[in-house]
Each structure stands twice: as C-alpha cells, then as structure tokens.
Design an enzyme around this catalytic site. Structure first.
Site, PDB file in Angstrom:
ATOM      1  N   ASP A  73     -52.687 -22.754 -20.604  1.00  0.00           N
ATOM      2  CA  ASP A  73     -51.698 -23.765 -20.996  1.00  0.00           C
ATOM      3  C   ASP A  73     -52.325 -24.800 -21.941  1.00  0.00           C
ATOM      4  OD1 ASP A  73     -49.138 -24.791 -20.862  1.00  0.00           O
ATOM      5  OD2 ASP A  73     -49.045 -24.638 -18.679  1.00  0.00           O
ATOM      6  N   ASP A 110     -40.387 -24.165 -21.800  1.00  0.00           N
ATOM      7  CA  ASP A 110     -40.094 -23.465 -20.539  1.00  0.00           C
ATOM      8  C   ASP A 110     -38.611 -23.109 -20.416  1.00  0.00           C
ATOM      9  OD1 ASP A 110     -42.702 -24.116 -20.133  1.00  0.00           O
ATOM     10  OD2 ASP A 110     -42.354 -25.379 -18.375  1.00  0.00           O
TER      11      ASP A 110
HETATM   12  C1  GLA Z   1     -46.212 -25.653 -18.288  1.00  0.00           C
HETATM   13  C2  GLA Z   1     -45.949 -24.177 -18.567  1.00  0.00           C
HETATM   14  C3  GLA Z   1     -45.174 -23.578 -17.412  1.00  0.00           C
HETATM   15  C4  GLA Z   1     -45.972 -23.761 -16.122  1.00  0.00           C
HETATM   16  C5  GLA Z   1     -46.311 -25.221 -15.895  1.00  0.00           C
HETATM   17  C6  GLA Z   1     -47.278 -25.411 -14.746  1.00  0.00           C
HETATM   18  O1  GLA Z   1     -45.041 -26.365 -18.278  1.00  0.00           O
HETATM   19  O2  GLA Z   1     -45.242 -24.025 -19.764  1.00  0.00           O
HETATM   20  O3  GLA Z   1     -44.894 -22.227 -17.634  1.00  0.00           O
HETATM   21  O4  GLA Z   1     -47.140 -22.987 -16.198  1.00  0.00           O
HETATM   22  O5  GLA Z   1     -46.897 -25.807 -17.047  1.00  0.00           O
HETATM   23  O6  GLA Z   1     -47.670 -26.748 -14.577  1.00  0.00           O
END
Ligand code: GLA
Length: 417
Positions: free
Chosen positions: A155, A213
């Site tokens: 990430d 997301d």
């Molecule tokens: C980000 C990612 C998600 C998830 C969260 C976890 O938002 O895009 O897919 O992994 O972090 O904290």
C-alpha cells in the site's frame, strides 16, 4: 582507438544487461502471475478484526465451498496483522491475533493446496496505522520469504505523493522480494493516482490497483439518479475507469479493479463506507462478469464460510472464471458505448470471443446486436455463460437484458455466414 573500442564494448554490455534485466523482469512477471491472481481478501469482511482461527476457517471454506476447485488460490491477509518489530527489528505478527505465528498459518494454508498473501506499506505506517516496511524492505522481504508468503499487497498510505518516490519505493520492495529466495507476487496499491499502468510493471509489480477502494454500491452518483457525490467507487465507476486501460493488461501485468463485493449486502465496514449501501444480486453478477471480461485479479471479500446460493452462483461460475483466466491475457475492449449500453469484447486463446452486454439503465430493455458491427465476420455458436445454454448460431443476438444486468456470451466461430 583502443579506448574507443573499450567504450563501445562498455556501451554494448550496458545495453545487453539493460535488455537482459528488462526481459528478465518481464519473464519473472509472466511466470509469477501468468493469469490474474484469484483468492479471498480479508479487508472488507474482517477489517482490523482478523485472527488466525478465522483465517484457518476461511482456508477450510475455500476448499469446502468449491472455491479452490473453481480457481481461487490465495488467502490475502490485509492490514492489521502486524504487532511491531522485535529487538532485532524483525517485523512480527500481533501475538494476540496470531499466537501461532504467520509461518504456522502459511503451513496450514499450503497444506490445503492454497497460497498465502500478506500486506505492508511503503511508509513507516500502513493505512490502518500499523508497522510498515519503508527502510526495512530487505529485512521484511526476507521475513515474508522465511514464513512462506506467496504474495505481497503493498500500500502507499503515508508516503510522499510524487511519482518518482513512488516508483523508487515500489522498486526497492520488488527488488527485495526478487532477492528473497522465494517467488512472491507483488501487488502495487497506490490507487491509480500516479498512473501505475505506465510504470508498475518495470518497477517489478505484476498487478496494480487502478483506482481507489471499491464500495458496496452500483455507482458513485446514486440515490434515484440525483447527483449526490458520495466519494468512493462503485461497480460502474471501476468499469468506466478501467475501460480506457485495456492496452496495458497482458500476462504478468494486470489492472486490479479491487475486491469482489458479492455477498456483502451492504455490511458495515470498509466497503459499507461512502455510500456502500449494498447491491442487488444482478449488480453483483455484473461485477463478476466485468471483472472477468477485464482480466482483473479476483479477490472475493465476503464471509465465504456462510454464503447463500446466489453468492455461490456468482463467485463459482466456472464458465465466467475461464474468461478471466484465459491465457491470452487480453483485457476486453469497449466496442459500443451509449447512455444505456456497454458492449465489451475479449479475444480468447482458442480463437473464441467473450462478448458482454451491460444494461446501464435501471429497467429491463431489449438489445439487438449484429456481430459485423463490432468487426466480427462470419457465423458463431453463441453460448450464454450465466444461463449455461446454447443460444443457437448466427451473426447476431437479440434479447432482453435486466436493468444493471450483464449478459456474457462465448462466441465460437462456426462458419462463413
Ligand atoms: C487501503 C487499501 C485497502 C486496504 C486498506 C487497509 O485503503 O486501498 O485496500 O488495504 O488500505 O488499511
């Protein structure tokens, strides 16, 4: 003269090693993820409440529900597994959540013929505020390899915004993984903000998230078609954004459209934020259809220990999964776009085509398509991959499509006319 020859030799060797390096990165990518990775991801259902018992039960369910048989292989542990670092700076799992440790969990998962994925971030802390890997890339890659990890989702929370730094940080971790002694697939997650389709592969990633997301909703602007901007991506938003990226996908290089949301039904948690009120089963079916047409990695994110029949029907449709996993590795192209319809076409390795017809409106409509209009000459056997029936043969299709439904057909060439 001599020094000129030496210079030429040097240049030649630099060119040779660059070409060799690039083609070997490409080869690694192809062998690590020749088709889009498939599995189950912990984030949408468990969020930060993960523990080894639940993950073991999920691994059992992958086998018992037939998901493993259908091609799902990875258990992707997302954020919140970390418990800091020990006195030698080795990253450790939270001992309350994973008292037996990740290695034991990996052994259990491998024992079932499955693979284990884990999560970290290119800064000091992850999106959830847990220990991350920046400046510990080599050490953490070594730890992940020693545990038997098969996949890393990496990430970008807390890291500098510019793309030069992003490329460097991703490459540093990719190199560390490649030198770890274990084959670990590398999933880049910077939400499409720095156009990763242009550089993620050369940085060493096999897939990259192309957007923010996903939320459990049809589209961002919703509520009876009234323009309420909620933020967060719905199913249709992902399809829209990914439609222009089809040229970047190929074996070992995938546009990742984020998790499948079938079976969540508006559950509270990450996918329930920002207007994630839940989808209809028809909409979930459209998500599965289009993620497969677009050769996206497939990560179910519902509670697969307790799935209803409708969710199983969607997640376990082997005919549709075969479209996603086709070894030619082409992402479907958008052939017809109107206010009401999207028609996508995906060439397949055996010469067949997958054709999808998506009704964007909220009500059932008739649609008529002549295959010549999308440059498909000749006659085809038409197989409906959701109804599982042959629809005859010819060079056109006509029928009713429900509101927000996607029909997917496999077309097999059957003659000249
Ligand atoms: C980000 C990612 C998600 C998830 C969260 C976890 O938002 O895009 O897919 O992994 O972090 O904290």
């Amino acid at each position: 003269m001599k020094s000129f020859a030496v210079k030429i030799k040097k240049v030649k060797s630099i060119i040779f090693s660059t070409v060799f390096l690039c083609s070997s990165i490409h080869l690694v990518a192809q062998t690590l993820a020749p088709v889009p990775p498939m599995g189950w991801m912990s984030w949408n259902f468990f969020a930060e409440n993960i523990n080894e018992n639940d993950i073991r039960e999920i691994a059992d369910a992958m086998v018992n529900t037939g998901m493993k048989d259908a091609g799902y292989r990875y258990i992707f542990i997302d954020d919140a597994w970390q418990g800091g670092r020990d006195n030698k700076n080795n990253i450790i799992a939270d001992p309350r959540k994973f008292p037996s440790g990740i290695k034991a969990l990996a052994d259990y998962v491998h024992g079932k013929g499955l693979k284990l994925g884990i999560y970290s971030d290119a800064a000091q802390l992850t999106c959830g505020g847990y220990t991350a890997s920046f400046e510990f890339e080599k050490q953490d890659a070594g730890t992940f390899a020693s545990w038997g990890i098969d996949y890393l989702k990496y990430d970008y929370c807390g890291a500098p915004e510019d793309s030069t730094t992003a490329k460097l940080r991703y490459k540093t971790m990719a190199d560390a993984l490649r030198n770890s002694g274990r084959e670990i697939v590398f999933g880049i997650c910077e939400w499409g903000q720095r156009y990763p389709w242009l550089w993620a592969s050369s940085a060493g990633g096999q897939l990259w998230r192309m957007s923010g997301d996903i939320r459990d909703k049809w589209k961002n602007i919703s509520v009876n078609e009234v323009a309420v901007f909620q933020g967060g991506y719905g199913i249709l938003d992902m399809i829209d954004d990914n439609a222009v990226l089809s040229n970047y996908a190929r074996p070992g290089r995938w546009n990742d459209m984020d998790m499948l949301i079938a079976g969540l039904y508006g559950k509270k948690g990450p996918s329930g934020d920002l207007g994630g009120i839940g989808c209809t089963e028809t909409q979930y079916q459209t998500q599965m259809s289009m993620w497969c047409m677009m050769a996206s990695p497939l990560a179910a994110s519902n509670d697969i220990r307790n799935m209803n029949e409708a969710t199983k029907r969607i997640l376990l449709n082997k005919d549709v999964i075969a479209i996603d996993q086709d070894v030619l590795g082409k992402q479907a192209e958008l052939k017809i776009k109107s206010d009401s319809w999207y028609v996508f076409l995906k060439p397949l390795s055996n010469g067949d085509y997958a054709l999808s017809i998506l009704n964007k409106t909220g009500s059932p409509r008739n649609f008529k398509i002549n295959f010549n209009d999308i440059n498909l000459q000749g006659s085809y056997e038409i197989y409906d991959l959701w109804a599982h029936v042959k629809k005859g043969r010819g060079n056109k299709w006509q029928g009713n499509v429900l509101g927000h439904e996607t029909k997917v057909f496999r077309l097999k060439r059957s003659g000249k006319n």
